[in-house]
Write an enzyme that holds these catalytic residues in place. Structure first.
Site, PDB file in Angstrom:
ATOM      1  N   CYS A  81      13.517  10.327   8.533  1.00 60.17           N
ATOM      2  CA  CYS A  81      13.328   9.793   9.887  1.00 60.17           C
ATOM      3  C   CYS A  81      14.566   9.933  10.745  1.00 60.17           C
ATOM      4  CB  CYS A  81      12.962   8.313   9.785  1.00 60.17           C
ATOM      5  SG  CYS A  81      14.099   7.368   8.749  1.00 60.17           S
TER       6      CYS A  81
ATOM      7  N   GLU B  64       8.831  14.717  16.785  1.00 59.80           N
ATOM      8  CA  GLU B  64       9.402  14.767  15.440  1.00 59.80           C
ATOM      9  C   GLU B  64       8.721  15.896  14.649  1.00 59.80           C
ATOM     10  OE1 GLU B  64       8.480  11.340  13.027  1.00 59.80           O
ATOM     11  OE2 GLU B  64      10.558  11.234  12.346  1.00 59.80           O
TER      12      GLU B  64
ATOM     13  N   GLU C  20       9.423   0.286  11.252  1.00 57.57           N
ATOM     14  CA  GLU C  20      10.493   1.293  11.118  1.00 57.57           C
ATOM     15  C   GLU C  20       9.829   2.644  11.308  1.00 57.57           C
ATOM     16  OE1 GLU C  20      13.638   0.889  10.803  1.00 57.57           O
ATOM     17  OE2 GLU C  20      13.858  -1.189  10.177  1.00 57.57           O
TER      18      GLU C  20
ATOM     19  N   LYS D 122       0.869  -1.182   0.000  1.00 59.85           N
ATOM     20  CA  LYS D 122       0.000   0.000   0.000  1.00 59.85           C
ATOM     21  C   LYS D 122       0.904   1.231   0.000  1.00 59.85           C
ATOM     22  CE  LYS D 122      -1.918   2.689   2.967  1.00 59.85           C
ATOM     23  NZ  LYS D 122      -1.773   3.968   2.211  1.00 59.85           N
TER      24      LYS D 122
HETATM   25  P1  NAD Z   1       2.292   7.771   8.320  1.00 62.82           P
HETATM   26  O1  NAD Z   1       2.380   6.889   9.503  1.00 62.82           O
HETATM   27  O2  NAD Z   1       1.361   8.911   8.348  1.00 62.82           O
HETATM   28  O3  NAD Z   1       1.910   6.936   7.020  1.00 62.82           O
HETATM   29  C1  NAD Z   1       2.672   5.828   6.597  1.00 62.82           C
HETATM   30  C2  NAD Z   1       1.776   4.861   5.857  1.00 62.82           C
HETATM   31  O4  NAD Z   1       0.823   4.330   6.762  1.00 62.82           O
HETATM   32  C3  NAD Z   1       0.978   5.497   4.721  1.00 62.82           C
HETATM   33  O5  NAD Z   1       0.935   4.601   3.648  1.00 62.82           O
HETATM   34  C4  NAD Z   1      -0.390   5.676   5.345  1.00 62.82           C
HETATM   35  O6  NAD Z   1      -1.444   5.713   4.428  1.00 62.82           O
HETATM   36  C5  NAD Z   1      -0.476   4.444   6.222  1.00 62.82           C
HETATM   37  N1  NAD Z   1      -1.447   4.543   7.311  1.00 62.82           N
HETATM   38  C6  NAD Z   1      -1.947   5.648   7.900  1.00 62.82           C
HETATM   39  N2  NAD Z   1      -2.843   5.310   8.858  1.00 62.82           N
HETATM   40  C7  NAD Z   1      -2.910   3.959   8.871  1.00 62.82           C
HETATM   41  C8  NAD Z   1      -3.639   3.012   9.640  1.00 62.82           C
HETATM   42  N3  NAD Z   1      -4.495   3.391  10.585  1.00 62.82           N
HETATM   43  N4  NAD Z   1      -3.440   1.698   9.410  1.00 62.82           N
HETATM   44  C9  NAD Z   1      -2.557   1.295   8.460  1.00 62.82           C
HETATM   45  N5  NAD Z   1      -1.852   2.149   7.683  1.00 62.82           N
HETATM   46  C10 NAD Z   1      -2.014   3.463   7.894  1.00 62.82           C
HETATM   47  O7  NAD Z   1       3.780   8.235   8.043  1.00 62.82           O
HETATM   48  P2  NAD Z   1       4.269   9.227   6.913  1.00 62.82           P
HETATM   49  O8  NAD Z   1       3.846  10.594   7.317  1.00 62.82           O
HETATM   50  O9  NAD Z   1       3.897   8.700   5.588  1.00 62.82           O
HETATM   51  O10 NAD Z   1       5.840   9.090   7.017  1.00 62.82           O
HETATM   52  C11 NAD Z   1       6.599   9.867   7.843  1.00 62.82           C
HETATM   53  C12 NAD Z   1       6.976   9.091   9.065  1.00 62.82           C
HETATM   54  O11 NAD Z   1       7.683   7.918   8.691  1.00 62.82           O
HETATM   55  C13 NAD Z   1       7.893   9.844   9.983  1.00 62.82           C
HETATM   56  O12 NAD Z   1       7.507   9.636  11.307  1.00 62.82           O
HETATM   57  C14 NAD Z   1       9.247   9.211   9.721  1.00 62.82           C
HETATM   58  O13 NAD Z   1      10.152   9.353  10.770  1.00 62.82           O
HETATM   59  C15 NAD Z   1       8.873   7.799   9.469  1.00 62.82           C
HETATM   60  N6  NAD Z   1       9.900   7.105   8.701  1.00 62.82           N
HETATM   61  C16 NAD Z   1      10.643   6.124   9.314  1.00 62.82           C
HETATM   62  C17 NAD Z   1      11.667   5.497   8.629  1.00 62.82           C
HETATM   63  C18 NAD Z   1      12.502   4.416   9.249  1.00 62.82           C
HETATM   64  O14 NAD Z   1      13.145   3.665   8.517  1.00 62.82           O
HETATM   65  N7  NAD Z   1      12.533   4.280  10.559  1.00 62.82           N
HETATM   66  C19 NAD Z   1      11.927   5.855   7.317  1.00 62.82           C
HETATM   67  C20 NAD Z   1      11.145   6.851   6.723  1.00 62.82           C
HETATM   68  C21 NAD Z   1      10.132   7.452   7.420  1.00 62.82           C
END
Ligand code: NAD
Length: 485
Positions: A287, A385, A253, A177
């Protein structure tokens, strides 16, 4: 990909076919640099999500039984197609989440993952022993079945490859997704998956918001493992859904609030250049960005002067232009979030540079690179963050003091320490509560074959070329009793 009047109309990949949403529902994606509509994207319904899982389930027996070199052949073909399409993938990311095309290296990192894992199958190995008298014992490593992969918007193409490639070579079938903020490049790869010849149902791609499709995948009884990269908030929701339903394996992650520590004997020019690069990378939407910098008092003024000068000099502008090295925030929600944190930061710390948005002057979601000094450790902006080009620089006097400050966080993704004293470097590296430590270097630098993942609230599990296949393999113990003839 279909495009009318410059508006991209991507499709999803379900059971080997490119399709729109079954209820025809779409959502708009806006170019964050211009605020014009870039695309109308299918919103996967509950039916679409269930259909993708059912297709993956049906495809699993034959895909997992296939010679792994045959699985690898599809993956190698996909890697080559991704490489051929890098300029287009870069353009699609630029017009959805704003990364400058000059900074888009994720096509290569994604293709590398498919190439690497295509040939990594000989490492899918169990163990054997004769340590149980009268018996031979062994372990088998076997795929889970249907695996769901939920990816974020900040580097979608990279995470797509680093999750899908190890899941597929180990014999799982997948449902990806993409993020609602950046679904376009992944949708283009969906087309390439068909060209690469993956059997029907093996590789499914959904677009849409967290609810419904992400949530349904998290609670689906036929999904046996789920790998997620995204925010800590969503990670916890996914973990809850998994626990409530079939206890699927979950790899997380998550976010970070990474510290960089600069001692007074450090190579200061290098520390300035790298820590600034870390927090500027992807407009701060990384991140592991070092968003808390601790500088020893003796060199603090010199460090701050050089850092602010460098940070203020970024070249923001149209992400499609080669000269741009600093794009907008991904969308209006991110833009407003970052501005809220900046306002909060003004109340708790001392603003040294930046401090505002550029919507009026640039018409897109651009944020001025922003530096705060001397912010209390307890302030919200030191704990949460921000995910923007915003950094807090504080000072310290002793090693013990700075270790305590660096560790005073619920996150633990990446930490950096700059010093020429090897004993101190190693003492501090050992003391930091973090999944990664850079010594005289910082994020986003990573070692090619090291594991990546968070301590504490930054996640669970590890990814990497030597680690990710394990995330998608169950272990079975087999004991064989030997009869005396
Ligand atoms: P997010 O959690 O808002 O969304 C990530 C994904 O989860 C999207 O595809 C979203 O549609 C989906 N999602 C949202 N609500 C959901 C639910 N209730 N159930 C299942 N899926 C759901 O994150 P984002 O804003 O897309 O990304 C930024 C975040 O990701 C930051 O916190 C960043 O630090 C983190 N990040 C972590 C790493 C790592 O490797 N640790 C790498 C990149 C980004």
């Amino acid at each position: 990909m279909l495009s009318e009047d410059g508006v991209v109309k991507p499709r999803m990949l379900i059971n080997g076919e490119l399709v729109g949403a079954s209820d025809q529902k779409t959502f708009p994606v806006y170019n964050p640099a211009t605020r014009e509509v870039s695309a109308l994207v299918p919103e996967a319904s509950a039916d679409d999500t269930n259909a993708a899982v059912a297709a993956a389930k049906a495809a699993f027996p034959s895909w997992s039984a296939l010679d792994p070199t045959a699985r690898g052949a599809c993956m190698k073909k996909l890697a080559a197609l991704i490489r051929q399409n890098i300029p287009e993938l870069a353009r699609l990311e630029a017009i959805s989440m704003g990364i400058p095309v000059s900074k888009f290296h994720y096509g290569h990192t994604c293709a590398f993952q498919f190439d690497h894992f295509a040939e990594a199958w000989p490492h899918i190995q169990g163990q054997s022993s004769v340590n149980t008298p009268g018996h031979v014992t062994m372990t088998l490593r076997q795929p889970y079945g249907v695996v769901a992969l939920i990816i974020p918007w900040n580097a979608p193409v990279h995470f797509f490859g680093s999750k899908a490639a190890p899941a597929l070579i180990t014999g799982n079938t997948v449902v990806v997704k993409s993020s609602e903020k950046a679904p376009l490049a992944v949708a283009r790869i969906a087309e390439l998956i068909i060209e690469a010849g993956f059997p029907q149902g093996v590789f499914n791609i959904l677009s849409g918001h967290g609810v419904p499709s992400g949530q349904i995948l998290s609670r689906h009884m036929d999904v046996r493992a789920l790998s997620f990269t995204g925010s800590s908030r969503t990670g916890k929701l996914i973990q809850e859904e998994a626990a409530r339903t079939n206890l699927k394996k979950v790899i997380l992650e998550l976010g970070g609030k990474s510290p960089a520590i600069v001692f007074d004997d450090a190579n200061l020019a290098k520390a300035v250049e790298q820590t600034q690069g870390s927090v500027q990378s992807n407009s701060g939407q990384v991140c592991m960005a070092n968003t808390r910098i601790y500088v020893q008092k003796g060199v603090a003024k010199k460090f701050v002067d050089a850092f602010t000068k460098r940070f203020a000099a970024v070249r923001d502008g149209d992400p499609l232009k080669k000269e741009t090295n600093h794009g907008p925030q991904a969308d209006e929600v991110q833009y407003r979030n970052v501005l809220r944190y900046i306002e909060e930061g003004k109340g708790s710390g001392k603003l040294a540079v930046g401090g505002g948005g550029k919507l009026e002057s640039k018409n897109g979601f651009f944020i001025e690179p922003t530096v705060f000094l001397d912010t209390p450790e307890t302030a919200k902006i030191m704990k949460e963050e921000v995910f923007g080009p915003v950094v807090n620089i504080n000072t310290f006097e002793t090693e013990e003091e700075v270790i305590a400050k660096a560790n005073d966080t619920e996150f633990g993704l990446y930490a950096a320490v700059y010093t020429r004293n090897i004993n101190r470097a190693m003492r501090v590296a050992k003391a930091l509560e973090s999944g990664y430590v850079g010594i005289n270097c910082t994020s986003p630098l990573t070692g090619r074959d090291l594991p990546f993942g968070g301590w504490k609230g930054s996640g669970q599990g590890r990814e990497g070329v030597l680690y990710s296949m394990s995330n998608f393999l169950e272990t079975k113990s087999v004991i064989i009793q030997l009869d005396d003839e």
